[in-house]
Design an enzyme around this catalytic site. Structure first.
Site, PDB file in Angstrom:
ATOM      1  NE  ARG A  91     -12.796 -21.670  39.603  1.00 42.31           N
ATOM      2  CZ  ARG A  91     -12.332 -21.907  40.859  1.00 42.31           C
ATOM      3  NH1 ARG A  91     -12.722 -22.797  41.697  1.00 42.31           N
ATOM      4  NH2 ARG A  91     -11.260 -21.338  41.504  1.00 42.31           N
ATOM      5  CB  THR A 115     -13.089 -27.463  48.214  1.00 42.78           C
ATOM      6  OG1 THR A 115     -12.821 -26.120  47.822  1.00 42.78           O
ATOM      7  CG2 THR A 115     -13.247 -28.172  46.808  1.00 42.78           C
ATOM      8  CD  GLU A 143     -14.576 -20.876  43.951  1.00 42.92           C
ATOM      9  OE1 GLU A 143     -13.537 -21.465  44.351  1.00 42.92           O
ATOM     10  OE2 GLU A 143     -15.569 -21.477  44.341  1.00 42.92           O
TER      11      GLU A 143
HETATM   12  N1  GLY Z   1     -11.568 -22.678  45.673  1.00 46.13           N
HETATM   13  C1  GLY Z   1     -10.667 -23.798  45.602  1.00 46.13           C
HETATM   14  C2  GLY Z   1     -10.269 -23.998  44.154  1.00 46.13           C
HETATM   15  O1  GLY Z   1     -10.656 -23.753  43.211  1.00 46.13           O
HETATM   16  O2  GLY Z   1      -8.881 -24.343  44.275  1.00 46.13           O
END
Ligand code: GLY
Length: 588
Positions: free
Chosen positions: A126, A414, A451
């Site tokens: 992440r 995504t 993000e």
């Molecule tokens: N940016 C989409 C997610 O991480 O849920």
């Protein structure tokens, strides 16, 4: 590879129909247009998808969002590579051919079933907030949350990318192929070009103004002021050069070398400069975390724990439905959808209050999936109408749970990759740059993520802190739900989807369709969506609209742009690719 690129070029003379509704949505009919002149096994895959049939295979299977990515992964698997090897090849191509959805400038979560040990583990790649980030960074001078696109566009939203290091870590842990060779297809495509797909063209068209703010993005996607069209020949030599560096030197230059410098420069010089510094990139680590597994009718449904809310929310939805006979009710009973809708709302209430990066915030992971807690919450569903109000529960935990509820901004974008290799390993990975084209800032041939807007814009409410507030070095809460379902330790289903916070109900509903209703994977991913997160029932079809309204739900009919990619494991492997996007299943 070249043959397919040429075939696609010839095929793409059509104008795609555009769906205007969401940031990364394209009408489903454009997806089938892409495959109309595919050759060989890919043509067979497209024909199966068009006919609503799964693709069957005996040795290996790859399902991803673009035929060129699937073809690259298939080549690796056919040569004896592992699912981790194939993922590297698939991700490298996806970052080029579907740049709006994922890439080197983003992050990902990977769930791995290891055939040798029988264990499931997860890698957390992440994105991470810079050390200079503050809980107030997504607020304006007036103390109010920034507008979504005010926060997204530019450097402020960019977190440290995790995908390149995740690719490397997965390959180090589970790969057996030669690392540089995994980039071959992507380098060739970047340097020699390929035809723009209808979906990519539609995304560029919709975003042309925002893409034009950044010089590199403008040059790549809106050359000379004209947005790329479907079928245009597209090259990205800067991306090719970056891939050559990664192939030769691994991920190090991305985090401490020349690529790192280009990323920091792009963020500093963006229209809204960000906070990313060289130290943030140098400190980045992929984190291996235990899988979070929930019991559903004797199956283990395993996925990614915090900072993702995916496995917890999917597990809670299934756990809340466990006391009900979903098989007996079936997909045509209105109470099925009342139960699923309200179970999802209950899961979202807990998600909004309790789930954040567990390295910063104590998250009651076990308590949220504990049987007696879910049984108590499940009792709320024993009624004839929709729940008038849904609030978070109080799972068992040894820490105060006094958090404020979080507003959720996650938008659909995504991509999801599902792979089974000939060695028996299984990979389920959801990969993202967050919004379509991320921050719209480009460096070294790839787009940087936005993000950080997956954090709560508000740090607190009424004096109570929000668990998912921004903090230095923290990872924003995600909805991504890469999942592997096991029966007595053996995989039976691997699945995941893009779609912002709707990922959670997309994945949960497809699992129910497969396990409870006996649908094959293609039927399960094609089922019309009915999803409810916060009260409004979003539906692709009208079939249940009147019944849900009669129960008291507000109903909204709309396109719902999932990208579910699934593999089931029975006598044979079966692959299913979401008809709403351009992806395919390919196996041998
Ligand atoms: N940016 C989409 C997610 O991480 O849920």
């Amino acid at each position: 590879m070249r043959t397919l690129a040429l075939a696609l070029t010839l095929a793409l003379g059509m104008t795609p129909a555009l769906a205007q509704e969401t940031a990364d949505s394209v009408a489903p009919e454009t997806a089938t247009a892409l495959g109309s002149t595919l050759a060989g096994p890919l043509a067979a895959s497209q024909a199966a998808k068009d006919a609503g049939q799964p693709v069957a295979a005996d040795d290996w299977m790859v399902v991803a969002a673009h035929p060129l990515a699937v073809e690259a992964g298939g080549r690796v698997l056919a040569e004896g590579g592992t699912a981790a090897d194939a993922m590297v090849a698939v991700q490298a191509v996806l970052g080029l051919v579907e740049p709006q959805s994922s890439g080197l400038g983003g992050g990902a979560f990977l769930v791995w079933y290891d055939a040798k040990s029988g264990e499931v583990t997860t890698l957390d790649g992440r994105e991470t907030a810079p050390l200079a980030a503050t809980p107030q960074m997504l607020l304006g001078e007036d103390g109010q949350p920034l507008g979504f696109f005010d926060a997204v566009i530019g450097g402020l939203s960019v977190g440290v990318p995790g995908t390149p290091m995740l690719m490397q870590e997965a390959h180090r842990s589970w790969g057996r192929a030669n690392w540089p060779g995994l980039f071959a297809e992507a380098i060739t495509l970047a340097e020699e070009g390929f035809p723009v797909s209808p979906r990519m063209a539609a995304s560029v068209q919709r975003d042309a103004e925002r893409l034009s703010i950044d010089p590199q993005a403008a040059q790549q996607f809106v050359p000379g002021g004209a947005p790329l069209q479907a079928g245009d020949h597209y090259e990205n030599p800067a991306y090719g050069a970056t891939l050559r560096t990664l192939a030769a030197e691994g991920a190090a230059p991305f985090y401490t070398g020349d690529i790192a410098r280009q990323i920091v420069d792009a963020v500093e010089n963006a229209a809204r400069p960000g906070l990313l510094a060289p130290i943030d990139l140098a400190l980045y680590r992929v984190k291996e975390r235990p899988a979070v597994c929930a019991d559903y009718r004797g199956y283990d449904v395993c996925g990614m724990g915090p900072p993702s809310s995916g496995a917890l929310a999917v597990g809670q939805i299934l756990g809340l439905l466990s006391p009900f006979d979903m098989t007996g009710l079936g997909p045509d009973d209105p109470h099925t959808w009342r139960l699923i809708g309200d179970a999802t709302r209950l899961a979202f209430a807990d998600r909004g209050r309790y789930v954040a990066d567990s390295d910063y915030v104590p998250v009651p992971v076990e308590g949220m999936l504990e049987r007696s807690y879910l049984n108590n919450r499940s009792e709320l569903l024993r009624r004839d109408t929709a729940l008038p109000k849904v609030t978070p529960g109080t799972p068992e935990f040894d820490h105060a749970l006094n958090w404020a509820d979080d507003a959720d901004f996650a938008r659909p974008a995504t991509s999801h990759i599902t792979i089974a290799d000939a060695h028996g390993n299984v990979l389920s990975m959801t990969t993202t740059i967050e919004n379509a084209f991320g921050s719209r800032v480009m460096a070294a041939g790839f787009l940087l993520n936005n993000e950080l807007t997956d954090f709560s814009f508000r740090s607190h409410r009424d004096g109570v802190p929000v668990a998912n507030r921004v903090e230095p070095g923290k990872r924003p809460r995600s909805s991504m739900a890469p999942t592997i379902v096991l029966d007595n330790g053996a995989p039976v289903l691997a699945i995941g989807s893009p779609g912002g916070s709707r990922i959670i109900p997309y994945v949960a509903n497809a699992i129910i369709a497969h396990l409870d209703w006996g649908m094959d994977v293609q039927q399960a991913v094609s089922l019309p969506h009915r999803v409810n997160r916060f009260g409004t029932y979003d539906m692709e079809d009208e079939a249940m609209a009147a019944e849900m309204q009669a129960f008291g739900f507000e109903v909204k009919t709309r396109s719902l742009n999932s990208g579910l990619h699934a593999i089931s494991f029975g006598d044979r492997l079966q692959g299913g690719a979401d008809p709403r996007r351009e992806g395919l299943a390919l196996g041998e």
